[in-house]
Scaffold this motif. Structure first.
Motif, PDB file in Angstrom:
ATOM      1  N   GLN A   1       0.840  -1.208   0.000  1.00 35.29           N
ATOM      2  CA  GLN A   1       0.000   0.000   0.000  1.00 35.29           C
ATOM      3  C   GLN A   1       0.871   1.252   0.000  1.00 35.29           C
ATOM      4  OE1 GLN A   1      -2.562  -0.280   3.406  1.00 35.29           O
ATOM      5  NE2 GLN A   1      -3.712  -2.015   2.589  1.00 35.29           N
ATOM      6  N   ARG A   2       1.976   1.182   0.696  1.00 30.09           N
ATOM      7  CA  ARG A   2       2.877   2.339   0.776  1.00 30.09           C
ATOM      8  C   ARG A   2       3.455   2.687  -0.602  1.00 30.09           C
ATOM      9  NH1 ARG A   2       5.153   4.642   5.281  1.00 30.09           N
ATOM     10  NH2 ARG A   2       4.240   2.954   6.452  1.00 30.09           N
ATOM     11  N   ASP A   3       3.882   1.661  -1.353  1.00 34.16           N
ATOM     12  CA  ASP A   3       4.404   1.898  -2.707  1.00 34.16           C
ATOM     13  C   ASP A   3       3.334   2.530  -3.596  1.00 34.16           C
ATOM     14  OD1 ASP A   3       6.793   0.738  -1.953  1.00 34.16           O
ATOM     15  OD2 ASP A   3       6.354  -1.209  -2.876  1.00 34.16           O
ATOM     16  N   LEU A   4       2.130   2.029  -3.471  1.00 33.26           N
ATOM     17  CA  LEU A   4       1.012   2.565  -4.246  1.00 33.26           C
ATOM     18  C   LEU A   4       0.767   4.033  -3.885  1.00 33.26           C
ATOM     19  CD1 LEU A   4      -1.407   2.101  -6.182  1.00 33.26           C
ATOM     20  CD2 LEU A   4      -2.698   1.332  -4.191  1.00 33.26           C
ATOM     21  N   ALA A   5       0.767   4.325  -2.592  1.00 29.54           N
ATOM     22  CA  ALA A   5       0.519   5.694  -2.118  1.00 29.54           C
ATOM     23  C   ALA A   5       1.599   6.660  -2.616  1.00 29.54           C
ATOM     24  CB  ALA A   5       0.455   5.718  -0.590  1.00 29.54           C
ATOM     25  N   ILE A   6       2.842   6.220  -2.625  1.00 31.96           N
ATOM     26  CA  ILE A   6       3.945   7.081  -3.078  1.00 31.96           C
ATOM     27  C   ILE A   6       3.737   7.490  -4.536  1.00 31.96           C
ATOM     28  CG2 ILE A   6       6.414   7.059  -3.654  1.00 31.96           C
ATOM     29  CD1 ILE A   6       6.781   5.367  -1.032  1.00 31.96           C
ATOM     30  N   ASP A   7       3.385   6.523  -5.395  1.00 31.76           N
ATOM     31  CA  ASP A   7       3.184   6.858  -6.801  1.00 31.76           C
ATOM     32  C   ASP A   7       1.904   7.646  -7.027  1.00 31.76           C
ATOM     33  OD1 ASP A   7       5.576   5.893  -7.604  1.00 31.76           O
ATOM     34  OD2 ASP A   7       4.800   4.260  -8.826  1.00 31.76           O
ATOM     35  N   LEU A   8       0.899   7.411  -6.199  1.00 32.46           N
ATOM     36  CA  LEU A   8      -0.329   8.202  -6.282  1.00 32.46           C
ATOM     37  C   LEU A   8      -0.012   9.666  -5.958  1.00 32.46           C
ATOM     38  CD1 LEU A   8      -3.270   7.612  -6.904  1.00 32.46           C
ATOM     39  CD2 LEU A   8      -3.652   7.206  -4.477  1.00 32.46           C
ATOM     40  N   ASN A   9       0.836   9.876  -4.956  1.00 32.83           N
ATOM     41  CA  ASN A   9       1.277  11.229  -4.606  1.00 32.83           C
ATOM     42  C   ASN A   9       2.009  11.889  -5.776  1.00 32.83           C
ATOM     43  OD1 ASN A   9       0.239  10.923  -2.069  1.00 32.83           O
ATOM     44  ND2 ASN A   9       2.195  10.641  -1.063  1.00 32.83           N
ATOM     45  N   LYS A  10       2.924  11.137  -6.390  1.00 35.16           N
ATOM     46  CA  LYS A  10       3.680  11.676  -7.524  1.00 35.16           C
ATOM     47  C   LYS A  10       2.742  12.084  -8.653  1.00 35.16           C
ATOM     48  CE  LYS A  10       7.812   8.827  -6.901  1.00 35.16           C
ATOM     49  NZ  LYS A  10       8.510   7.661  -7.451  1.00 35.16           N
ATOM     50  N   LEU A  11       1.740  11.252  -8.894  1.00 42.75           N
ATOM     51  CA  LEU A  11       0.790  11.504  -9.972  1.00 42.75           C
ATOM     52  C   LEU A  11       0.010  12.800  -9.731  1.00 42.75           C
ATOM     53  CD1 LEU A  11      -0.283  10.094 -12.558  1.00 42.75           C
ATOM     54  CD2 LEU A  11      -2.037   9.062 -11.130  1.00 42.75           C
ATOM     55  N   VAL A  12      -0.581  12.925  -8.552  1.00 41.00           N
ATOM     56  CA  VAL A  12      -1.384  14.118  -8.238  1.00 41.00           C
ATOM     57  C   VAL A  12      -0.504  15.359  -8.163  1.00 41.00           C
ATOM     58  CG1 VAL A  12      -2.913  15.187  -6.529  1.00 41.00           C
ATOM     59  CG2 VAL A  12      -3.170  12.761  -7.072  1.00 41.00           C
ATOM     60  N   ASP A  13       0.681  15.231  -7.563  1.00 37.71           N
ATOM     61  CA  ASP A  13       1.587  16.379  -7.460  1.00 37.71           C
ATOM     62  C   ASP A  13       2.029  16.861  -8.843  1.00 37.71           C
ATOM     63  OD1 ASP A  13       1.321  16.205  -4.734  1.00 37.71           O
ATOM     64  OD2 ASP A  13       3.322  15.377  -4.377  1.00 37.71           O
ATOM     65  N   SER A  14       2.308  15.926  -9.744  1.00 39.08           N
ATOM     66  CA  SER A  14       2.689  16.305 -11.110  1.00 39.08           C
ATOM     67  C   SER A  14       1.560  17.055 -11.795  1.00 39.08           C
ATOM     68  CB  SER A  14       3.031  15.063 -11.935  1.00 39.08           C
ATOM     69  OG  SER A  14       4.191  14.463 -11.441  1.00 39.08           O
ATOM     70  N   TYR A  15       0.351  16.630 -11.540  1.00 41.74           N
ATOM     71  CA  TYR A  15      -0.810  17.315 -12.119  1.00 41.74           C
ATOM     72  C   TYR A  15      -0.911  18.742 -11.562  1.00 41.74           C
ATOM     73  CZ  TYR A  15      -5.637  18.579 -13.051  1.00 41.74           C
ATOM     74  OH  TYR A  15      -6.766  19.244 -13.451  1.00 41.74           O
ATOM     75  N   TRP A  16      -0.750  18.873 -10.256  1.00 40.01           N
ATOM     76  CA  TRP A  16      -0.830  20.196  -9.634  1.00 40.01           C
ATOM     77  C   TRP A  16       0.283  21.119 -10.110  1.00 40.01           C
ATOM     78  CZ3 TRP A  16      -2.064  18.170  -4.056  1.00 40.01           C
ATOM     79  CH2 TRP A  16      -3.440  17.951  -3.949  1.00 40.01           C
ATOM     80  N   GLN A  17       1.423  20.550 -10.483  1.00 34.68           N
ATOM     81  CA  GLN A  17       2.538  21.356 -10.993  1.00 34.68           C
ATOM     82  C   GLN A  17       2.430  21.545 -12.505  1.00 34.68           C
ATOM     83  OE1 GLN A  17       5.864  19.117  -9.539  1.00 34.68           O
ATOM     84  NE2 GLN A  17       5.443  19.655  -7.415  1.00 34.68           N
ATOM     85  N   GLU A  18       1.282  21.154 -13.033  1.00 32.75           N
ATOM     86  CA  GLU A  18       0.951  21.313 -14.458  1.00 32.75           C
ATOM     87  C   GLU A  18       1.921  20.563 -15.371  1.00 32.75           C
ATOM     88  OE1 GLU A  18       0.259  25.444 -15.280  1.00 32.75           O
ATOM     89  OE2 GLU A  18      -1.228  25.582 -13.703  1.00 32.75           O
ATOM     90  N   GLU A  19       2.407  19.418 -14.884  1.00 36.85           N
ATOM     91  CA  GLU A  19       3.258  18.563 -15.708  1.00 36.85           C
ATOM     92  C   GLU A  19       2.415  17.502 -16.418  1.00 36.85           C
ATOM     93  OE1 GLU A  19       6.040  17.054 -12.877  1.00 36.85           O
ATOM     94  OE2 GLU A  19       6.973  19.000 -12.555  1.00 36.85           O
TER      95      GLU A  19
END
Length: 84
Positions: free
Chosen positions: A16-34
């Motif tokens: 679950q932790r690995d999944l959460a880390i990549d979920l964070n990367k995904l949403v953060d990249s979206y917020w940074q308009e990447e």
């Protein structure tokens, strides 16, 4: 100008932790308009379809995912998946 590197997502996650880390990367990249809207939506849906039991239990995000991701990111995920 900095080169934008796409978020690399696995299909299946071990924890679950690995999944959460990549979920964070995904949403953060979206917020940074990447990422564009459709890239975010497709990424979240793919993560969910292949790792449902690690992301959601009894109609709620698992505890590890809640702790790692936080409310703001999970609000985005919830909207994409149309949970509730």
């Amino acid at each position: 100008m900095q080169e934008v590197k796409p978020v690399e997502l696995k299909m299946f996650y071990r924890t679950q932790r690995d999944l959460a880390i990549d979920l964070n990367k995904l949403v953060d990249s979206y917020w940074q308009e990447e990422l564009k809207d459709n890239e975010l939506i497709n990424g979240i849906k793919n993560l969910y379809e292949n790792n449902q039991e690690k992301l959601i239990k009894d109609n709620h995000f698992t505890k590890v995912v809640q702790q790692q991701c936080g409310k703001r990111r999970l609000a985005v995920v919830e909207k994409v998946l149309e949970i509730k």
